[in-house]
Design a protein around this motif. Structure first.
Motif, mmCIF file in Angstrom:
data_model
loop_
_atom_site.group_PDB
_atom_site.id
_atom_site.type_symbol
_atom_site.label_atom_id
_atom_site.label_comp_id
_atom_site.label_asym_id
_atom_site.label_seq_id
_atom_site.Cartn_x
_atom_site.Cartn_y
_atom_site.Cartn_z
ATOM 1 N N ARG A 1 -6.087 1.958 -7.782
ATOM 2 C CA ARG A 1 -6.067 3.314 -7.222
ATOM 3 C C ARG A 1 -6.987 3.396 -6.019
ATOM 4 O O ARG A 1 -8.084 2.832 -6.014
ATOM 5 C CB ARG A 1 -6.510 4.335 -8.271
ATOM 6 C CG ARG A 1 -5.520 4.502 -9.404
ATOM 7 C CD ARG A 1 -6.112 5.316 -10.540
ATOM 8 N NE ARG A 1 -6.294 6.711 -10.172
ATOM 9 C CZ ARG A 1 -5.377 7.663 -10.339
ATOM 10 N NH1 ARG A 1 -4.206 7.356 -10.876
ATOM 11 N NH2 ARG A 1 -5.616 8.904 -9.994
ATOM 12 N N ILE A 2 -6.546 4.108 -4.985
ATOM 13 C CA ILE A 2 -7.346 4.339 -3.784
ATOM 14 C C ILE A 2 -7.897 5.760 -3.876
ATOM 15 O O ILE A 2 -7.139 6.733 -3.895
ATOM 16 C CB ILE A 2 -6.503 4.174 -2.510
ATOM 17 C CG1 ILE A 2 -5.902 2.770 -2.451
ATOM 18 C CG2 ILE A 2 -7.351 4.442 -1.266
ATOM 19 C CD1 ILE A 2 -4.862 2.588 -1.366
ATOM 20 N N MET A 3 -9.212 5.868 -3.943
ATOM 21 C CA MET A 3 -9.854 7.163 -4.107
ATOM 22 C C MET A 3 -10.603 7.533 -2.834
ATOM 23 O O MET A 3 -11.359 6.733 -2.281
ATOM 24 C CB MET A 3 -10.822 7.146 -5.295
ATOM 25 C CG MET A 3 -10.204 6.641 -6.595
ATOM 26 S SD MET A 3 -8.754 7.571 -7.123
ATOM 27 C CE MET A 3 -9.502 9.161 -7.495
ATOM 28 N N GLY A 4 -10.404 8.761 -2.370
ATOM 29 C CA GLY A 4 -11.050 9.220 -1.153
ATOM 30 C C GLY A 4 -12.265 10.065 -1.433
ATOM 31 O O GLY A 4 -12.898 9.946 -2.489
ATOM 32 N N GLN A 5 -12.570 10.938 -0.481
ATOM 33 C CA GLN A 5 -13.744 11.799 -0.613
ATOM 34 C C GLN A 5 -13.607 12.702 -1.828
ATOM 35 O O GLN A 5 -12.515 13.188 -2.140
ATOM 36 C CB GLN A 5 -13.893 12.640 0.657
ATOM 37 C CG GLN A 5 -15.190 13.437 0.722
ATOM 38 C CD GLN A 5 -15.319 14.190 2.028
ATOM 39 O OE1 GLN A 5 -14.355 14.374 2.743
ATOM 40 N NE2 GLN A 5 -16.527 14.618 2.344
ATOM 41 N N ASN A 6 -14.722 12.908 -2.531
ATOM 42 C CA ASN A 6 -14.745 13.721 -3.753
ATOM 43 C C ASN A 6 -13.788 13.201 -4.821
ATOM 44 O O ASN A 6 -13.223 13.969 -5.595
ATOM 45 C CB ASN A 6 -14.416 15.183 -3.425
ATOM 46 C CG ASN A 6 -15.414 15.808 -2.486
ATOM 47 O OD1 ASN A 6 -16.618 15.549 -2.588
ATOM 48 N ND2 ASN A 6 -14.948 16.622 -1.561
ATOM 49 N N TYR B 1 4.386 7.509 -3.691
ATOM 50 C CA TYR B 1 4.932 6.159 -3.872
ATOM 51 C C TYR B 1 5.737 5.718 -2.645
ATOM 52 O O TYR B 1 6.691 4.957 -2.758
ATOM 53 C CB TYR B 1 5.820 6.054 -5.115
ATOM 54 C CG TYR B 1 5.116 6.335 -6.419
ATOM 55 C CD1 TYR B 1 3.735 6.185 -6.543
ATOM 56 C CD2 TYR B 1 5.820 6.770 -7.528
ATOM 57 C CE1 TYR B 1 3.098 6.453 -7.738
ATOM 58 C CE2 TYR B 1 5.191 7.036 -8.731
ATOM 59 C CZ TYR B 1 3.816 6.880 -8.829
ATOM 60 O OH TYR B 1 3.185 7.149 -10.013
ATOM 61 N N ARG B 2 5.345 6.205 -1.487
ATOM 62 C CA ARG B 2 5.981 5.790 -0.246
ATOM 63 C C ARG B 2 5.175 4.645 0.358
ATOM 64 O O ARG B 2 3.952 4.722 0.480
ATOM 65 C CB ARG B 2 6.051 6.949 0.742
ATOM 66 C CG ARG B 2 6.890 6.632 1.972
ATOM 67 C CD ARG B 2 6.903 7.780 2.949
ATOM 68 N NE ARG B 2 7.825 7.513 4.019
ATOM 69 C CZ ARG B 2 7.895 8.244 5.121
ATOM 70 N NH1 ARG B 2 7.103 9.290 5.269
ATOM 71 N NH2 ARG B 2 8.769 7.948 6.066
ATOM 72 N N VAL B 3 5.872 3.587 0.744
ATOM 73 C CA VAL B 3 5.211 2.390 1.261
ATOM 74 C C VAL B 3 4.685 2.665 2.669
ATOM 75 O O VAL B 3 5.431 3.092 3.560
ATOM 76 C CB VAL B 3 6.187 1.200 1.289
ATOM 77 C CG1 VAL B 3 5.496 -0.032 1.870
ATOM 78 C CG2 VAL B 3 6.709 0.911 -0.113
ATOM 79 N N ILE C 1 0.875 -1.168 0.000
ATOM 80 C CA ILE C 1 0.000 0.000 0.000
ATOM 81 C C ILE C 1 0.912 1.218 0.000
ATOM 82 O O ILE C 1 1.841 1.310 0.809
ATOM 83 C CB ILE C 1 -0.933 0.027 1.227
ATOM 84 C CG1 ILE C 1 -1.761 -1.257 1.290
ATOM 85 C CG2 ILE C 1 -1.857 1.247 1.163
ATOM 86 C CD1 ILE C 1 -2.612 -1.382 2.540
ATOM 87 N N MET C 2 0.673 2.157 -0.947
ATOM 88 C CA MET C 2 1.519 3.343 -1.092
ATOM 89 C C MET C 2 0.671 4.604 -1.107
ATOM 90 O O MET C 2 -0.492 4.571 -1.519
ATOM 91 C CB MET C 2 2.322 3.265 -2.397
ATOM 92 C CG MET C 2 3.369 2.176 -2.431
ATOM 93 S SD MET C 2 4.035 1.941 -4.104
ATOM 94 C CE MET C 2 2.680 1.051 -4.871
ATOM 95 N N LEU D 1 -3.076 0.542 -4.001
ATOM 96 C CA LEU D 1 -3.044 -0.799 -3.423
ATOM 97 C C LEU D 1 -2.506 -1.711 -4.514
ATOM 98 O O LEU D 1 -3.072 -1.786 -5.603
ATOM 99 C CB LEU D 1 -4.457 -1.223 -3.003
ATOM 100 C CG LEU D 1 -4.637 -2.622 -2.435
ATOM 101 C CD1 LEU D 1 -3.792 -2.842 -1.200
ATOM 102 C CD2 LEU D 1 -6.112 -2.864 -2.114
ATOM 103 N N SER D 2 -1.376 -2.363 -4.246
ATOM 104 C CA SER D 2 -0.681 -3.083 -5.304
ATOM 105 C C SER D 2 -0.448 -4.542 -4.937
ATOM 106 O O SER D 2 -0.059 -4.853 -3.806
ATOM 107 C CB SER D 2 0.664 -2.410 -5.585
ATOM 108 O OG SER D 2 1.360 -3.070 -6.607
#
Length: 405
Positions: free
Chosen positions: A90-95, A45-47, A40-41, A102-103
């Protein structure tokens, strides 16, 4: 996967989150369900969560290489010389704000059931991001308030600085230097705000490699970092170490920050925390002058500016007058001959008053250059062989580069 297995997986992740295991718990539960390595980054691109890949640890900054097929979320992760095929969700948040990835590692394709499970898990990641971002925002506000007072010298005593710093685990009772990262042509109410957050995350990750508790804050289009230096090293050794760190940080940024120049201004090192504000002011001057006169470099040390920093703070009207008295007779934009002579003089100074190298650079015969230099001497009524004349000419051109005329 069967519905019962999906429900079991979801319950495991909920349990992991309730136990405070965060992204690491999510990665472990998803990796266990799929029997595959998981990362998870964040957007830099930081783990922030990992399972099943010993070579990659939490905190690592990774390089991502696209497969070129934009219709499929697959890519290749680069860790040192290791290339790993991976599936990206891809991890998508609010709006629909992009939060990270997530890889799943060591795969080129997955079943539809596996993809569905990964997509569902990404929703849990989005919830964890929302919680963490809320906590980080509150922490940053308190930290930023302290750092702001520190770089603007709003403390009454060194004792107050040290006691406040201890709250955050910062040992300010040692030498520090202020390093400022600046995004060129930053605009606050655009996607640049997301860009600055990525820069913040990269700087933080690189700082954690040299200090346990990084001190940094975001201020509009800049990231301000206060970096400890060694008491046991000389100024030259500390400067070399800082430059290497800055170069490495710029290299890490090149992966995520494209089509935008990032400059780094570095102040002088100070032993007392009450002088940190001086280093901050110096780093800002180094940045501003660096953008103006150092076109090749991206790392600007205040200590390397020489007498130009004196010109920078000098009376502007007096600088204009000095420039006019020194070069005014050649500064005629509408006169082609004067423009040619001005360019010739600038090149001559740039090549340290060396006739041969100047002629080669300008593709001129040495005699042609000699003729022009004699013409310059006649127009300005000077002798180019005199040391004081050369110093005055260099100073005048520095004023010009500083845009003080």
């Amino acid at each position: 996967m069967k519905n019962e297995e999906i429900l079991t997986h979801q319950n495991k992740i909920l349990t992991a989150l309730s136990e405070g295991r965060g992204f690491q718990g999510i990665a472990q539960e998803l990796g266990g369900s799929l029997n595959r390595p998981v990362l998870i980054m964040n957007t830099a691109y930081r783990v922030i969560g990992t399972y099943g890949q010993a070579e990659i640890a939490v905190g690592n900054l990774l390089k991502i290489k696209s497969t070129g097929d934009t219709s499929v979320p697959c890519a290749v992760i680069l860790e040192e010389k290791l290339e790993i095929p991976a599936y990206f969700q891809r991890i998508m948040g609010q709006n629909q704000r992009f939060q990270g990835f997530l890889s799943i590692l060591h795969v080129t394709e997955l079943s539809e059931e596996e993809k569905s499970l990964i997509a569902q898990t990404a929703l849990f990641c989005a919830l964890e991001f929302a919680k963490n971002n809320s906590i980080l925002k509150a922490q940053r506000e308190y930290k930023d308030a302290f750092i702001y007072d520190l770089i603007y010298s709003n403390f009454d005593s060194v004792k107050d600085i040290l006691s406040r710093g201890e709250i955050w685990g910062w040992n300010l009772n040692q030498p520090h230097v202020v390093i400022v990262f600046d995004a060129e042509e930053y605009q606050d109410f655009t996607s640049d705000r997301h860009l600055i957050e990525i820069i913040y995350q990269i700087v933080e990750a690189e700082l954690e490699k040299i200090t346990e508790k990084p001190i940094l804050m975001r201020k509009q289009g800049q990231i301000i970092s206060i970096v400890p230096v060694s008491k046991n090293l000389s100024l030259k050794e500390n400067k070399t170490s800082i430059k290497k760190w800055a170069e490495k940080t710029l290299s890490a940024m090149s992966v995520r920050v494209v089509n935008r120049k990032i400059g780094i201004g570095i102040g002088r090192m100070y032993s007392s925390p009450s002088d940190i504000f001086r280093s901050f002011q110096e780093s800002k001057v180094a940045l501003e002058l660096g953008w103006l006169i150092e076109k090749q470099s991206r790392i600007y040390f205040f200590a390397d500016l020489g007498f130009i920093r004196i010109l920078y703070s000098h009376d502007q009207q007096e600088l204009r007058e000095f420039y006019s008295e020194t070069l005014g007779e050649l500064d005629c934009p509408d006169n082609d001959q004067d423009k040619e002579l001005m360019k010739t003089l600038e090149e001559y100074i740039h090549h340290q008053f060396d006739l041969k190298s100047t002629a080669q650079s300008m593709f001129l015969h040495p005699n042609t250059l000699r003729y022009r230099l004699k013409k310059i001497e006649d127009v300005l009524e000077i002798n180019l062989d005199e040391l004081e004349t050369r110093f005055n000419l260099v100073t005048a051109f520095k004023i010009k580069y500083l845009k003080k005329v």
